[in-house]
Design a protein around this motif. Structure first.
Motif, PDB file in Angstrom:
ATOM      1  N   ARG A   1      32.081  19.185  32.457  1.00  0.00           N
ATOM      2  CA  ARG A   1      31.014  19.548  31.498  1.00  0.00           C
ATOM      3  C   ARG A   1      29.753  18.738  31.763  1.00  0.00           C
ATOM      4  N   ALA A   2      29.932  17.433  32.003  1.00  0.00           N
ATOM      5  CA  ALA A   2      28.770  16.568  32.260  1.00  0.00           C
ATOM      6  C   ALA A   2      28.065  16.991  33.552  1.00  0.00           C
ATOM      7  N   ASN A   3      28.842  17.307  34.585  1.00  0.00           N
ATOM      8  CA  ASN A   3      28.248  17.680  35.881  1.00  0.00           C
ATOM      9  C   ASN A   3      27.559  19.036  35.843  1.00  0.00           C
ATOM     10  N   HIS A   4      27.950  19.884  34.915  1.00  0.00           N
ATOM     11  CA  HIS A   4      27.403  21.247  34.868  1.00  0.00           C
ATOM     12  C   HIS A   4      26.499  21.474  33.677  1.00  0.00           C
ATOM     13  N   ASN A   5      26.230  20.403  32.960  1.00  0.00           N
ATOM     14  CA  ASN A   5      25.295  20.516  31.844  1.00  0.00           C
ATOM     15  C   ASN A   5      25.704  21.602  30.850  1.00  0.00           C
ATOM     16  N   GLU A   6      27.008  21.722  30.609  1.00  0.00           N
ATOM     17  CA  GLU A   6      27.502  22.717  29.643  1.00  0.00           C
ATOM     18  C   GLU A   6      27.675  22.073  28.271  1.00  0.00           C
TER      19      GLU A   6
ATOM     20  N   SER B   1      37.374  26.585  38.950  1.00  0.00           N
ATOM     21  CA  SER B   1      37.051  28.033  39.009  1.00  0.00           C
ATOM     22  C   SER B   1      37.148  28.628  37.616  1.00  0.00           C
ATOM     23  N   PHE B   2      38.187  28.209  36.892  1.00  0.00           N
ATOM     24  CA  PHE B   2      38.378  28.696  35.521  1.00  0.00           C
ATOM     25  C   PHE B   2      37.150  28.368  34.672  1.00  0.00           C
ATOM     26  N   LEU B   3      36.708  27.107  34.759  1.00  0.00           N
ATOM     27  CA  LEU B   3      35.582  26.680  33.912  1.00  0.00           C
ATOM     28  C   LEU B   3      34.283  27.380  34.308  1.00  0.00           C
ATOM     29  N   GLU B   4      34.087  27.567  35.609  1.00  0.00           N
ATOM     30  CA  GLU B   4      32.869  28.269  36.042  1.00  0.00           C
ATOM     31  C   GLU B   4      32.767  29.656  35.422  1.00  0.00           C
ATOM     32  N   ARG B   5      33.909  30.334  35.327  1.00  0.00           N
ATOM     33  CA  ARG B   5      33.912  31.701  34.798  1.00  0.00           C
ATOM     34  C   ARG B   5      33.932  31.732  33.268  1.00  0.00           C
ATOM     35  N   LEU B   6      34.643  30.775  32.640  1.00  0.00           N
ATOM     36  CA  LEU B   6      34.842  30.878  31.186  1.00  0.00           C
ATOM     37  C   LEU B   6      33.854  30.061  30.349  1.00  0.00           C
ATOM     38  N   ALA B   7      33.358  28.962  30.895  1.00  0.00           N
ATOM     39  CA  ALA B   7      32.453  28.118  30.090  1.00  0.00           C
ATOM     40  C   ALA B   7      31.230  28.894  29.582  1.00  0.00           C
TER      41      ALA B   7
ATOM     42  N   ILE C   1      42.770  33.863  36.066  1.00  0.00           N
ATOM     43  CA  ILE C   1      41.369  33.746  35.626  1.00  0.00           C
ATOM     44  C   ILE C   1      40.738  35.111  35.350  1.00  0.00           C
ATOM     45  N   ASP C   2      41.018  36.109  36.192  1.00  0.00           N
ATOM     46  CA  ASP C   2      40.430  37.448  35.970  1.00  0.00           C
ATOM     47  C   ASP C   2      40.813  37.981  34.590  1.00  0.00           C
ATOM     48  N   LYS C   3      42.106  37.825  34.295  1.00  0.00           N
ATOM     49  CA  LYS C   3      42.583  38.366  33.011  1.00  0.00           C
ATOM     50  C   LYS C   3      41.979  37.591  31.837  1.00  0.00           C
ATOM     51  N   VAL C   4      41.921  36.266  31.968  1.00  0.00           N
ATOM     52  CA  VAL C   4      41.366  35.464  30.864  1.00  0.00           C
ATOM     53  C   VAL C   4      39.892  35.837  30.642  1.00  0.00           C
ATOM     54  N   GLU C   5      39.176  36.096  31.732  1.00  0.00           N
ATOM     55  CA  GLU C   5      37.764  36.479  31.580  1.00  0.00           C
ATOM     56  C   GLU C   5      37.648  37.808  30.822  1.00  0.00           C
ATOM     57  N   ARG C   6      38.540  38.745  31.152  1.00  0.00           N
ATOM     58  CA  ARG C   6      38.515  40.036  30.427  1.00  0.00           C
ATOM     59  C   ARG C   6      38.850  39.828  28.953  1.00  0.00           C
ATOM     60  N   ILE C   7      39.835  38.954  28.708  1.00  0.00           N
ATOM     61  CA  ILE C   7      40.241  38.676  27.320  1.00  0.00           C
ATOM     62  C   ILE C   7      39.086  38.041  26.544  1.00  0.00           C
ATOM     63  N   ALA C   8      38.439  37.049  27.152  1.00  0.00           N
ATOM     64  CA  ALA C   8      37.347  36.341  26.455  1.00  0.00           C
ATOM     65  C   ALA C   8      36.203  37.309  26.141  1.00  0.00           C
TER      66      ALA C   8
END
Ligand SMILES: Cc1cc2nc3c(=O)[nH]c(=O)nc-3n(C[C@H](O)[C@H](O)[C@H](O)COP(=O)(O)O)c2cc1C
Length: 352
Positions: A299-304, A239-245, A205-212
């Protein structure tokens, strides 16, 4: 059921031959029937006819993309490109596989051969080859310009380990080069091996966040989707979605499930140095559907607002409908479309 269709990618030929001589089968001509479309579906700032298409991989170059557009696929992903030429694995690159039970996410051993019977599951092992940007950039631009109203070409790309000190720099460079073609939507493939560990990049996840972040800095104004593998674990996915969404605009799921393809004599079917291969097609539909449900629920639960592209095992109008009912905004088919190029037209007809 025996399969009489000629796939538009010939698994008996090398990747280079398919690139030069393909597409094959029905994709060599325009379809006889045409369906009147009304671009009415909103998808990341574009209006499209039907949110159905072909994901990254089978559309090797502009000739393939143009044929797919002609055959009614309204979302066409140009095969994943890199910032420099990258060689393809030797043959075999595609084999049919025949799992005895439902394929699991735990790298099952499966019989592999050249009996491409329907419903079809295959293993694909290419290593994500690419030509140099001076070859693919004008070709991608040409394909982008060929799309009719209601159709969109998506540019898929990935970084290459070792080209720059940090992989995110190479992802950003690839995104910038793809952006230059005028493609309206970007997709970063993250379902590739991560450095030094027997794991996929999308699980780091750390690396994907840097990439995004790096891609968004390089190309701030273009919607970005991430191509994901199947996540076994909800905790990791959440955790992935919290950081990347908050950073990206959509997720495309899934890529392949890993398996060990073997011959009827029990030997490694892809050769000595390739014990495993990615499985796609019918055997992974359960995993694609499950990922779409989990993405939708989160997505529905987090209103994204990110979009969800459902991929995996789609080979009928019914599969298309099921993916939409589970929460996909768009659906794509690789294996199903390769062996049944009329799939998009069949879905459109079924919806009339
Ligand atoms: C021939 C072939 C090549 C592929 N190459 C890529 C690729 O370059 N990049 C990528 O993100 N996915 C690639 N994929 C994975 C597909 O995009 C898709 O996620 C997978 O095949 C599951 O869909 P399906 O069951 O409809 O085949 C490839 C798939 C196939 C069959």
């Amino acid at each position: 059921m025996e399969n009489h269709n000629h796939p538009f990618y010939n698994p008996r030929l090398s990747y280079e031959e398919n690139y030069q001589k393909g597409p094959f089968g029905d994709f060599t001509q325009k379809p006889e029937i045409s369906i009147v479309n009304q671009p009415s579906v909103h998808f990341l700032g574009n209006k499209i006819n039907l949110p159905f298409g072909i994901p990254a991989g089978p559309l090797l170059n502009g000739k393939y993309v143009k044929a797919a557009l002609d055959w009614g696929y309204d979302l066409c992903v140009y095969k994943t490109v890199r910032t420099k030429k990258y060689k393809c694995h030797p043959l075999p690159n595609v084999l049919a596989i025949h799992p005895e039970h439902r394929l699991s996410e735990n790298v099952d051993t499966v019989l592999a051969d050249q009996n491409y019977d329907l419903p079809l599951s295959i293993t694909n092992s290419f290593g994500v080859p690419s030509f140099d940007p001076d070859i693919w950039q004008p070709d991608m631009e040409d394909a982008v310009n060929y799309a009719k109203p209601g159709q969109v070409v998506i540019g898929s790309f990935q970084g290459t380990l070792g080209v720059t000190n940090h992989i995110e720099e190479n992802y950003a460079e690839a995104a910038r080069l793809v952006d230059e073609t005028g493609v309206p939507l970007l997709e970063a493939n993250l379902s590739c091996p991560n450095e030094g560990v027997n794991n996929l990049l999308c699980f780091d996840i750390d690396k994907v966040e840097r990439i995004a972040h790096a891609i968004k800095n390089a190309v701030p104004d273009k919607p970005l989707m991430l191509k994901l593998a199947y996540f076994k674990d909800n905790k990791l996915l959440y955790s992935f979605l919290e950081r990347l969404a908050p950073i990206v605009d959509g997720f495309c799921a899934i890529n392949t499930l890993s398996a060990r393809p073997v011959t009827s004599q029990g030997k490694q079917a892809l050769g000595e140095d390739r014990p495993t291969g990615g499985v796609c097609g019918d055997a992974i539909r359960w995993a694609g559907e499950e990922m779409v449900s989990r993405l939708y629920e989160w997505r529905a639960n987090h209103n994204e607002k990110f979009v969800i592209i459902g991929v995996g095992g789609v080979n009928s109008p019914e599969h298309y409908r099921t993916y939409l009912s589970l929460g996909a905004d768009a659906v794509m088919s690789a294996t199903g479309a390769m062996w049944n190029p009329a799939l998009a037209l069949q879905i459109k007809k079924a919806l009339q």
